[in-house]
Design a protein around this motif. Structure first.
Motif, PDB file in Angstrom:
ATOM      1  N   ASP A  83      33.225  14.244  17.786  1.00 43.84           N
ATOM      2  CA  ASP A  83      33.979  13.187  17.072  1.00 43.84           C
ATOM      3  C   ASP A  83      34.891  12.374  17.996  1.00 43.84           C
ATOM      4  O   ASP A  83      34.796  10.976  17.892  1.00 43.84           O
ATOM      5  CB  ASP A  83      34.909  13.932  16.158  1.00 43.84           C
ATOM      6  CG  ASP A  83      34.147  14.499  14.984  1.00 43.84           C
ATOM      7  OD1 ASP A  83      32.992  14.154  14.869  1.00 43.84           O
ATOM      8  OD2 ASP A  83      34.771  15.399  14.390  1.00 43.84           O
ATOM      9  N   ASP A  84      35.312  12.992  19.032  1.00 44.11           N
ATOM     10  CA  ASP A  84      36.095  12.057  20.063  1.00 44.11           C
ATOM     11  C   ASP A  84      35.484  12.306  21.363  1.00 44.11           C
ATOM     12  O   ASP A  84      36.017  13.443  22.217  1.00 44.11           O
ATOM     13  CB  ASP A  84      37.745  12.593  20.065  1.00 44.11           C
ATOM     14  CG  ASP A  84      38.324  11.926  21.051  1.00 44.11           C
ATOM     15  OD1 ASP A  84      37.807  10.647  21.636  1.00 44.11           O
ATOM     16  OD2 ASP A  84      39.760  12.356  21.291  1.00 44.11           O
ATOM     17  N   PRO A  85      34.623  11.545  22.009  1.00 42.25           N
ATOM     18  CA  PRO A  85      33.978  11.568  23.230  1.00 42.25           C
ATOM     19  C   PRO A  85      35.010  11.596  24.372  1.00 42.25           C
ATOM     20  O   PRO A  85      34.513  12.183  25.466  1.00 42.25           O
ATOM     21  CB  PRO A  85      33.150  10.481  23.440  1.00 42.25           C
ATOM     22  CG  PRO A  85      33.615   9.349  22.349  1.00 42.25           C
ATOM     23  CD  PRO A  85      34.237  10.185  21.244  1.00 42.25           C
ATOM     24  N   TYR A  86      36.189  11.204  24.329  1.00 42.98           N
ATOM     25  CA  TYR A  86      36.973  11.287  25.311  1.00 42.98           C
ATOM     26  C   TYR A  86      38.188  12.343  24.918  1.00 42.98           C
ATOM     27  O   TYR A  86      39.170  12.259  25.847  1.00 42.98           O
ATOM     28  CB  TYR A  86      37.874   9.846  25.431  1.00 42.98           C
ATOM     29  CG  TYR A  86      36.736   8.982  25.792  1.00 42.98           C
ATOM     30  CD1 TYR A  86      35.938   8.865  27.078  1.00 42.98           C
ATOM     31  CD2 TYR A  86      36.220   7.721  25.002  1.00 42.98           C
ATOM     32  CE1 TYR A  86      35.282   7.837  27.264  1.00 42.98           C
ATOM     33  CE2 TYR A  86      35.386   6.867  25.127  1.00 42.98           C
ATOM     34  CZ  TYR A  86      34.816   7.065  26.487  1.00 42.98           C
ATOM     35  OH  TYR A  86      33.879   5.873  26.802  1.00 42.98           O
ATOM     36  N   GLY A  87      38.007  13.072  24.016  1.00 42.22           N
ATOM     37  CA  GLY A  87      38.805  14.039  23.718  1.00 42.22           C
ATOM     38  C   GLY A  87      38.723  15.281  24.701  1.00 42.22           C
ATOM     39  O   GLY A  87      37.719  15.660  25.344  1.00 42.22           O
ATOM     40  N   TRP A  88      39.805  16.037  25.022  1.00 43.83           N
ATOM     41  CA  TRP A  88      39.759  16.910  25.876  1.00 43.83           C
ATOM     42  C   TRP A  88      40.822  18.192  25.557  1.00 43.83           C
ATOM     43  O   TRP A  88      41.906  17.628  25.272  1.00 43.83           O
ATOM     44  CB  TRP A  88      39.947  16.570  27.456  1.00 43.83           C
ATOM     45  CG  TRP A  88      39.194  17.630  28.433  1.00 43.83           C
ATOM     46  CD1 TRP A  88      39.859  18.358  29.220  1.00 43.83           C
ATOM     47  CD2 TRP A  88      38.111  17.665  28.597  1.00 43.83           C
ATOM     48  NE1 TRP A  88      39.130  19.435  29.821  1.00 43.83           N
ATOM     49  CE2 TRP A  88      37.782  18.791  29.659  1.00 43.83           C
ATOM     50  CE3 TRP A  88      36.821  17.012  28.351  1.00 43.83           C
ATOM     51  CZ2 TRP A  88      36.424  19.049  30.219  1.00 43.83           C
ATOM     52  CZ3 TRP A  88      35.553  17.474  28.989  1.00 43.83           C
ATOM     53  CH2 TRP A  88      35.501  18.447  29.980  1.00 43.83           C
ATOM     54  N   PRO A  89      40.524  19.454  25.624  1.00 47.95           N
ATOM     55  CA  PRO A  89      39.365  20.050  25.970  1.00 47.95           C
ATOM     56  C   PRO A  89      38.068  20.205  25.064  1.00 47.95           C
ATOM     57  O   PRO A  89      38.687  19.888  23.759  1.00 47.95           O
ATOM     58  CB  PRO A  89      39.785  21.630  26.354  1.00 47.95           C
ATOM     59  CG  PRO A  89      40.781  21.751  25.351  1.00 47.95           C
ATOM     60  CD  PRO A  89      41.680  20.418  25.213  1.00 47.95           C
ATOM     61  N   PRO A  90      36.897  20.327  25.363  1.00 49.46           N
ATOM     62  CA  PRO A  90      35.731  20.594  24.223  1.00 49.46           C
ATOM     63  C   PRO A  90      36.119  21.788  23.421  1.00 49.46           C
ATOM     64  O   PRO A  90      36.698  22.574  23.712  1.00 49.46           O
ATOM     65  CB  PRO A  90      34.646  20.662  25.321  1.00 49.46           C
ATOM     66  CG  PRO A  90      35.046  21.408  26.424  1.00 49.46           C
ATOM     67  CD  PRO A  90      36.507  20.469  26.785  1.00 49.46           C
TER      68      PRO A  90
END
Length: 304
Positions: free
Chosen positions: A156-163
């Motif tokens: 949903d959020d490609p730049y969110g971290w951590p996976p």
């Protein structure tokens, strides 16, 4: 979040005062006309630096390091798929100091993988029980090229971290070591000082009976191969870091692998490893023979 920029520089060309004025415009035009073949080659090279890969959270690894583990789903599924398809797989670990998942790691080459079945036992933190028991793969992975995660794929959020999952897709940028021509004089000089420290460290591990298993140090040195030359300061720093922080852990040196991966220059990496070697040597000289832990045992995402 992750942005990289291609810099294009033009070089001003000077002319002798005695040159005919009429020739100056044509010469200037020729000198400033872009070489499109070279530019396209450079752009294509930049594109090849970014690639979509399969990632798994496992343990902090460095180039040349080996890890032997028994994997169950979902990791065993990922490994089987990548072995069959030839897709690249990369490994990420954790920084023990702050508990964060690293965005830098190494490509993992599957050196060997064979199916393993048992009616009882727990082989991996990712294993699942079936009607016939646990299924796992005896696997050896070898660390290769370094990379940096740019964004995750299929989230949903490609730049969110951590996976959210231990196995996921990502776009990564491959990182190159500084070559001998790139290394600064300070980095090469400092890297030259690693050799006597490494020799002393190896002798102290052996004479102090610091190995966790018989032959651990001999096997480790065989896996890593010869130490790179001081002129290859970056490569020598990674080699030495892999030596003092092996898999499985030896425990006599503080953990430097996350910091070495995050560092952006060869000199910084060499200094990190140099300091860790000096500290480890001092502690081994103070401690009685036998195993000991400089820091709490590193945590990973697989069994230790």
């Amino acid at each position: 979040m992750w942005v990289w920029v291609l810099l294009f520089a033009t070089v001003a060309t000077g002319y002798k005062l005695s040159q005919p004025r009429s020739r100056a415009p044509s010469m200037l035009a020729k000198s400033t006309t872009p070489d499109y073949d070279k530019l396209n080659t450079r752009l294509e090279s930049k594109k090849r630096e970014v690639e979509s890969v399969r990632c798994m959270l496992l343990d902090t690894m460095l180039p040349r390091q080996r890890i032997e583990m028994q994997f169950g789903p979902p990791v065993s599924v990922l490994l089987s798929q990548c072995q069959a398809s030839g897709d690249r797989i990369v490994v990420l670990g954790m920084d023990q100091k702050d508990g964060t998942i690293l965005k830098r790691g190494v490509e993992a080459r599957i050196e060997s993988m064979s199916p393993y079945r048992a009616s009882h036992g727990f082989f991996s933190s990712h294993s699942t029980r079936t009607a016939t028991g646990f299924t796992a793969f005896d696997t050896t992975l070898v660390g290769g090229r370094r990379f940096e995660v740019i964004e995750t794929i299929g989230t949903d959020d490609p730049y969110g971290w951590p996976p959210a999952m231990p196995v996921f897709g990502a776009k990564v940028r491959w990182l190159a070591d500084e070559t001998a021509s790139d290394a600064t004089a300070a980095a090469v000089l400092k890297a030259g000082g690693l050799k006597p420290l490494v020799d002393e460290w190896v002798e102290l591990v052996g004479s102090g009976k610091r190995e966790r298993t018989a032959g651990q140090l001999v096997q480790l040195l065989a896996d890593l191969g010869p130490m790179p030359e001081a002129e290859e300061a970056d490569d020598r720093a990674f080699w030495a870091a892999a030596l003092i922080n092996p898999l499985p852990a030896l425990g006599v040196a503080r953990e430097v692998r996350p910091a070495v991966l995050r560092a952006t220059e060869a000199l910084e990496r060499v200094e990190l490893v140099h300091a860790a070697l000096v500290d480890s040597i001092a502690k081994m000289k103070e401690m009685p023979p036998g195993c000991f832990e400089v820091e709490p045992k590193p945590r990973g995402f697989g069994p230790r």
